[in-house]
Write a protein that holds these residues in place. Structure first.
Motif, PDB file in Angstrom:
ATOM      1  N   PHE A 189     -73.044  46.140  57.746  1.00 52.21           N
ATOM      2  CA  PHE A 189     -72.840  47.116  59.447  1.00 52.21           C
ATOM      3  C   PHE A 189     -71.545  48.099  59.324  1.00 52.21           C
ATOM      4  O   PHE A 189     -70.590  47.981  59.039  1.00 52.21           O
ATOM      5  N   HIS A 190     -71.946  48.757  60.104  1.00 48.93           N
ATOM      6  CA  HIS A 190     -70.957  50.539  59.910  1.00 48.93           C
ATOM      7  C   HIS A 190     -71.457  51.156  60.759  1.00 48.93           C
ATOM      8  O   HIS A 190     -72.679  51.313  61.768  1.00 48.93           O
ATOM      9  N   GLY A 191     -70.423  52.204  60.922  1.00 47.17           N
ATOM     10  CA  GLY A 191     -70.431  53.466  62.781  1.00 47.17           C
ATOM     11  C   GLY A 191     -69.202  53.964  62.827  1.00 47.17           C
ATOM     12  O   GLY A 191     -68.540  54.015  61.941  1.00 47.17           O
ATOM     13  N   SER A 192     -69.827  54.917  63.459  1.00 46.58           N
ATOM     14  CA  SER A 192     -68.556  55.414  64.374  1.00 46.58           C
ATOM     15  C   SER A 192     -68.407  56.028  65.386  1.00 46.58           C
ATOM     16  O   SER A 192     -69.310  55.987  66.093  1.00 46.58           O
ATOM     17  N   ILE A 193     -66.884  55.792  65.987  1.00 43.25           N
ATOM     18  CA  ILE A 193     -66.995  55.472  67.620  1.00 43.25           C
ATOM     19  C   ILE A 193     -65.675  56.665  68.183  1.00 43.25           C
ATOM     20  O   ILE A 193     -65.099  56.571  67.494  1.00 43.25           O
ATOM     21  N   ALA A 229     -82.534  47.953  59.173  1.00 49.94           N
ATOM     22  CA  ALA A 229     -82.327  48.528  59.488  1.00 49.94           C
ATOM     23  C   ALA A 229     -81.962  48.813  60.691  1.00 49.94           C
ATOM     24  O   ALA A 229     -83.458  49.304  61.455  1.00 49.94           O
ATOM     25  N   TYR A 230     -80.951  48.666  61.706  1.00 51.45           N
ATOM     26  CA  TYR A 230     -81.331  48.670  63.604  1.00 51.45           C
ATOM     27  C   TYR A 230     -80.175  49.730  63.759  1.00 51.45           C
ATOM     28  O   TYR A 230     -78.919  49.543  63.102  1.00 51.45           O
ATOM     29  N   THR A 231     -79.758  50.464  64.179  1.00 50.11           N
ATOM     30  CA  THR A 231     -79.152  51.192  65.239  1.00 50.11           C
ATOM     31  C   THR A 231     -79.212  51.144  66.419  1.00 50.11           C
ATOM     32  O   THR A 231     -79.978  50.926  67.293  1.00 50.11           O
ATOM     33  N   TRP A 232     -77.741  51.253  67.042  1.00 43.85           N
ATOM     34  CA  TRP A 232     -78.071  50.911  68.334  1.00 43.85           C
ATOM     35  C   TRP A 232     -76.602  52.104  69.060  1.00 43.85           C
ATOM     36  O   TRP A 232     -75.684  52.424  68.265  1.00 43.85           O
ATOM     37  N   THR A 233     -76.132  51.965  70.441  1.00 46.07           N
ATOM     38  CA  THR A 233     -74.815  52.959  70.813  1.00 46.07           C
ATOM     39  C   THR A 233     -74.165  51.992  72.017  1.00 46.07           C
ATOM     40  O   THR A 233     -75.734  51.178  72.407  1.00 46.07           O
ATOM     41  N   ASN A 234     -73.174  51.791  72.148  1.00 41.39           N
ATOM     42  CA  ASN A 234     -72.521  50.988  72.907  1.00 41.39           C
ATOM     43  C   ASN A 234     -73.142  51.997  74.919  1.00 41.39           C
ATOM     44  O   ASN A 234     -72.970  52.416  74.851  1.00 41.39           O
ATOM     45  N   VAL A 285     -78.357  50.403  76.403  1.00 41.59           N
ATOM     46  CA  VAL A 285     -79.016  50.528  74.885  1.00 41.59           C
ATOM     47  C   VAL A 285     -79.558  50.240  74.665  1.00 41.59           C
ATOM     48  O   VAL A 285     -80.345  48.649  75.020  1.00 41.59           O
ATOM     49  N   GLU A 286     -80.312  51.330  73.666  1.00 41.39           N
ATOM     50  CA  GLU A 286     -81.500  50.180  72.907  1.00 41.39           C
ATOM     51  C   GLU A 286     -81.561  50.315  71.477  1.00 41.39           C
ATOM     52  O   GLU A 286     -81.486  51.143  70.276  1.00 41.39           O
ATOM     53  N   GLU A 342     -66.957  57.334  77.403  1.00 42.37           N
ATOM     54  CA  GLU A 342     -67.992  56.819  77.180  1.00 42.37           C
ATOM     55  C   GLU A 342     -67.747  56.723  75.479  1.00 42.37           C
ATOM     56  O   GLU A 342     -67.184  57.896  74.745  1.00 42.37           O
ATOM     57  N   PRO A 343     -67.818  55.530  74.443  1.00 45.28           N
ATOM     58  CA  PRO A 343     -68.281  55.338  73.416  1.00 45.28           C
ATOM     59  C   PRO A 343     -68.605  56.259  72.592  1.00 45.28           C
ATOM     60  O   PRO A 343     -70.430  55.271  72.355  1.00 45.28           O
ATOM     61  N   LYS A 344     -69.054  57.246  72.177  1.00 48.71           N
ATOM     62  CA  LYS A 344     -69.864  57.915  71.632  1.00 48.71           C
ATOM     63  C   LYS A 344     -69.875  57.557  70.045  1.00 48.71           C
ATOM     64  O   LYS A 344     -68.909  57.258  69.348  1.00 48.71           O
ATOM     65  N   GLY A 345     -71.167  57.757  69.404  1.00 50.35           N
ATOM     66  CA  GLY A 345     -71.090  57.481  68.363  1.00 50.35           C
ATOM     67  C   GLY A 345     -71.970  56.284  68.245  1.00 50.35           C
ATOM     68  O   GLY A 345     -73.121  55.789  68.211  1.00 50.35           O
ATOM     69  N   LEU A 346     -72.753  56.201  66.797  1.00 53.44           N
ATOM     70  CA  LEU A 346     -73.245  55.185  66.464  1.00 53.44           C
ATOM     71  C   LEU A 346     -73.316  54.084  65.258  1.00 53.44           C
ATOM     72  O   LEU A 346     -72.453  53.983  64.729  1.00 53.44           O
ATOM     73  N   ILE A 347     -74.257  53.175  66.294  1.00 55.74           N
ATOM     74  CA  ILE A 347     -74.064  51.713  64.985  1.00 55.74           C
ATOM     75  C   ILE A 347     -74.989  51.753  63.959  1.00 55.74           C
ATOM     76  O   ILE A 347     -76.344  51.396  64.880  1.00 55.74           O
ATOM     77  N   THR A 348     -74.734  50.734  63.284  1.00 59.01           N
ATOM     78  CA  THR A 348     -75.955  50.215  62.364  1.00 59.01           C
ATOM     79  C   THR A 348     -75.988  49.284  61.459  1.00 59.01           C
ATOM     80  O   THR A 348     -74.194  48.810  61.325  1.00 59.01           O
ATOM     81  N   LEU A 349     -76.608  48.264  61.683  1.00 58.56           N
ATOM     82  CA  LEU A 349     -77.125  47.149  60.938  1.00 58.56           C
ATOM     83  C   LEU A 349     -77.489  46.842  59.418  1.00 58.56           C
ATOM     84  O   LEU A 349     -78.729  47.476  60.280  1.00 58.56           O
ATOM     85  N   GLU A 350     -77.320  46.470  58.552  1.00 60.85           N
ATOM     86  CA  GLU A 350     -78.289  46.632  57.509  1.00 60.85           C
ATOM     87  C   GLU A 350     -78.632  45.510  57.118  1.00 60.85           C
ATOM     88  O   GLU A 350     -77.559  45.106  57.119  1.00 60.85           O
ATOM     89  N   LEU A 351     -80.524  44.611  57.009  1.00 62.36           N
ATOM     90  CA  LEU A 351     -80.488  43.182  56.479  1.00 62.36           C
ATOM     91  C   LEU A 351     -81.662  44.124  55.375  1.00 62.36           C
ATOM     92  O   LEU A 351     -82.081  43.695  55.105  1.00 62.36           O
ATOM     93  N   PRO A 352     -80.697  44.244  54.175  1.00 58.00           N
ATOM     94  CA  PRO A 352     -81.205  44.078  52.792  1.00 58.00           C
ATOM     95  C   PRO A 352     -82.044  42.473  52.535  1.00 58.00           C
ATOM     96  O   PRO A 352     -83.739  43.520  51.859  1.00 58.00           O
ATOM     97  N   LYS A 353     -82.272  41.856  53.095  1.00 57.33           N
ATOM     98  CA  LYS A 353     -83.044  40.442  52.622  1.00 57.33           C
ATOM     99  C   LYS A 353     -84.308  40.778  52.753  1.00 57.33           C
ATOM    100  O   LYS A 353     -85.740  40.942  52.394  1.00 57.33           O
ATOM    101  N   TYR A 354     -84.439  41.989  54.391  1.00 60.06           N
ATOM    102  CA  TYR A 354     -86.205  42.524  55.280  1.00 60.06           C
ATOM    103  C   TYR A 354     -85.854  44.009  55.161  1.00 60.06           C
ATOM    104  O   TYR A 354     -86.916  44.282  55.136  1.00 60.06           O
ATOM    105  N   ASN A 355     -84.883  44.487  54.004  1.00 60.67           N
ATOM    106  CA  ASN A 355     -85.037  45.817  54.351  1.00 60.67           C
ATOM    107  C   ASN A 355     -84.744  46.750  55.107  1.00 60.67           C
ATOM    108  O   ASN A 355     -85.512  48.079  56.101  1.00 60.67           O
TER     109      ASN A 355
END
Length: 676
Positions: free
Chosen positions: A395-399, A428-433, A454-455, A413-426
């Motif tokens: 789980f990584h990102g920058s704000i 990756a999910y991304t969203w912004t707050n 939020v998408e 306004e929390p600009k920046g991207l958030i990413t969650l990676e699940l290696p078991k299923y290969n």
């Protein structure tokens, strides 16, 4: 950037490396339309560049306007002295030439000296005139400055008076309206209220919208919180539990064997200090550069505040445990909503991280380790990475929190991207707050709301969860509500998600949700037709003290429920149990964590221990130390280098991001900067 073969398309890259795509209508003259747009952007770009350059110059000069006036005064005095000296020297030279015995030599010298003297006199006269004009101009500037200060003072006082009168008028009108409404309640109204509070699925009364005093919260919410501490109340769907179920397990990795249940000292009262008294002096300034008094802070760094994203890590583990991609999306969407739940009633401002500041947290009971770093100071950017201890997620990102002051509220306004990676299923999910807003800055009690879209996107399957954090609305009916749909790659609705970011989140069939919305809208319109109100309420005012809780739609499934706050939360900055643990420091840690860790910041530690004077002094000292270090870097060729993160494109959507470099957990912390 433009595409020569496409007359409608153009792309814009901003200073923060975000990329925006534009397309003008093809039905009109697309070439000239695009050119008008490009010309407008070019003009704005040149203005922005000049504005940023001027801002940097002002910032480098530490914004000391008084030195400019003093320097001008000194320059005028020096010029006047030199002018008098020049006149004296010319006069002496002329007398020396007249006394010269050699007349043949003296005649040309005398002529030249006369010409030089006349030229010098003219120069002196012109210089004297310039000095007089500058002196007069200085008087004009001083007079205008005094007038502007008086105008500013009058306007701020008028605004504060107007806001206070407006607030008091609203309060009296609302009281009158409520008293009249109570006298006309029907039997149906009472039935709705009773049936909802008695429902087994209801969490009625859990949310106190307004931010009350410590004594009120402690007395009124104690029975409710006691009932919610039942073990089943902490469990999510399918029995997956949050932090509460693992409370007795030791967390050996971070050196804390038994977590504390309170802070060393309770929070200070902010009743005697007004945020408006600070902000009114900073009109026109960049809010991120305003040094707020420490009384408005909470004893956590923004890096530690970000770590609260991980409070409901069990949702990630639950996503890993299911083989259905839609079920995984439900869990990830719930995790995205839960990440902002800790902000409920948290009106204290976290400390701005210093450049190079880091924070780590290892929780073996929750199955993750976290590291974050302040990678930029202007603009302030915080980067983070969390990993599952079983290497089951990243789980990584920058704000980059961008602040806006709207008069009676502050919007972050929390600009920046958030990413969650699940290696078991290969996957990756991304969203912004969503955007966070603090209301009633001038008068009234502070309260917080989140709003915006939020998408959450699954970059492997193309599925996405589009959610809307609803603003309070005119009468507070939409306060804290979250609604949305999970869609497949062809944008077909697979299911609906609804709830409140302060309470819980449910999922239900999309058709059932749409039918419920239609019925609910129809009933709402009928009620509006039967009731008449002349009160022009605004969301700026404090919302209803007991907001309607989530109405459960039949057939819904609970996917997340907030962990109840501890009984003493109101005394300790409205911290959750998880937040209470973030600044724990034991002697065994000091030789392990780097010297840049937030736990070692003296201003935060002093505030946590209840020494507000020491906290304020240390905060000023650290800010001044950071300014000096920044000035020294501008004078040398050495550039600041981040240690654990580097800027680069996000591997999943190519947006600009800060990515972890690895190596932090090797515990080799040599040549660390002296920031404290």
């Amino acid at each position: 950037m433009v595409k020569p073969w496409d007359h409608c398309f153009f792309m814009l890259r901003c200073f923060d490396d975000t990329v925006h795509y534009f397309k003008v209508p093809s039905k009109t003259d697309s070439v000239s339309a695009r050119k008008r747009w490009l010309d407008a952007f070019e003009a704005h770009s040149s203005y922005s560049t000049r504005h940023c350059t001027e801002e940097k110059i002002i910032d480098d000069a530490d914004g000391d306007g008084g030195t400019t006036v003093r320097n001008l005064s000194h320059a005028l005095q020096a010029a006047n002295a030199f002018q008098q000296k020049l006149e004296s020297e010319v006069s002496i030279f002329l007398s020396m030439v007249k006394n010269e015995e050699n007349c043949a030599l003296a005649a040309p010298l005398l002529l030249k000296a006369k010409e030089t003297g006349e030229l010098s006199s003219e120069t002196c006269a012109a210089l004297h005139q310039c000095l007089e004009l500058l002196s007069k101009q200085e008087e004009v500037w001083s007079l205008k400055l005094e007038q502007e200060v008086e105008k500013n003072k009058a306007l701020t006082e008028a605004l504060q008076t107007l806001a206070t009168e407006h607030y008091e008028l609203k309060q009296s009108l609302c009281k009158n309206r409520r008293s009249s409404t109570l006298s006309t309640l029907t039997e149906d109204d009472f039935y709705d209220a009773v049936s909802e509070s008695e429902s087994e699925l209801s969490v009625s009364g859990f949310l106190s919208v307004a931010s009350h005093s410590c004594e009120e919260d402690e007395g009124r919410d104690a029975p409710l919180l006691s009932s919610l501490r039942h073990p089943n109340a902490l469990r999510g769907p399918t029995g997956m539990s949050g932090e509460g179920d693992h409370g007795n397990e030791p967390a050996q990795y971070n050196g804390v064997k038994k977590h504390r249940t309170c802070l060393p000292a309770p929070m200070f009262s902010r009743n005697d200090v007004s945020i408006w008294s600070i902000l009114k002096k900073c009109i026109g300034m960049e809010l991120s550069k305003i040094a707020m008094p420490v009384i408005f802070n909470e004893p956590l760094s923004f890096l530690q505040r970000l770590t609260e994203y991980m409070e409901h890590t069990y949702l990630i583990h639950q996503a890993n445990a299911t083989t259905d991609s839609v079920e995984r999306m439900k869990c990830v969407a719930a995790f995205a909503v839960s990440a902002v739940a800790s902000q409920w009633e948290r009106t204290g401002k976290p400390f701005n991280p210093l450049l190079g500041e880091t924070y780590e947290l290892i929780r073996d009971d929750l199955g993750f380790r976290w590291v974050s770093e302040q990678v930029s100071h202007h603009p302030p950017v915080s980067a983070f990475q969390a990993e599952g201890l079983k290497e089951d997620f990243i789980f990584h990102g920058s704000i980059y929190p961008k602040l806006k002051f709207w008069g009676k509220s502050i919007e972050a306004e929390p600009k920046g991207l958030i990413t969650l990676e699940l290696p078991k299923y290969n996957e990756a999910y991304t969203w912004t707050n969503p955007t966070c807003c603090v209301h009633n800055i001038i008068v009234g009690q502070l309260w917080i709301e989140q709003y915006g879209s939020v998408e959450v996107i699954n970059h492997k399957t193309g599925e996405r969860c589009s959610m809307t954090f609803k603003p309070c609305g005119l009468f507070g009916n939409e306060l804290h509500k979250v609604e949305g749909y999970i869609l497949d790659k062809s944008k077909k609705k697979l299911c609906a998600i609804y709830g409140k970011w302060t309470e819980c989140l449910y999922t239900v069939d999309a058709a059932t949700f749409d039918n419920h919305k239609k019925t609910d809208r129809k009933n709402s319109d009928e009620k509006k037709g039967n009731k008449q109100s002349n009160v022009d309420e605004e969301p700026e005012e404090i919302p209803p003290p007991e907001a309607e809780t989530v109405q459960i739609i039949p057939g819904s499934e609970l996917i997340w429920k907030i962990t109840p706050r501890p009984e003493n939360s109101a005394k300790f900055y409205a911290f959750s149990t998880f937040a209470m643990h973030l600044n724990e420091l034991e002697t065994s840690m000091e030789g392990v964590v780097p010297t840049t860790d937030s736990r070692l910041r003296p201003d935060i530690r002093a505030m946590e221990n209840g020494d507000i004077d020491l906290a304020s002094a240390e905060k000023k000292r650290l800010e001044e130390k950071q300014r000096i270090a920044r000035k020294n870097r501008t004078k040398s060729t050495d550039e600041w280098k981040t240690r654990w993160f580097q800027q680069g494109p996000n591997p999943h959507n190519k947006a600009q991001d800060w990515l972890y470099l690895k190596g932090y957990w090797d515990r080799n912390y040599t040549n660390m900067p002296d920031i404290y």
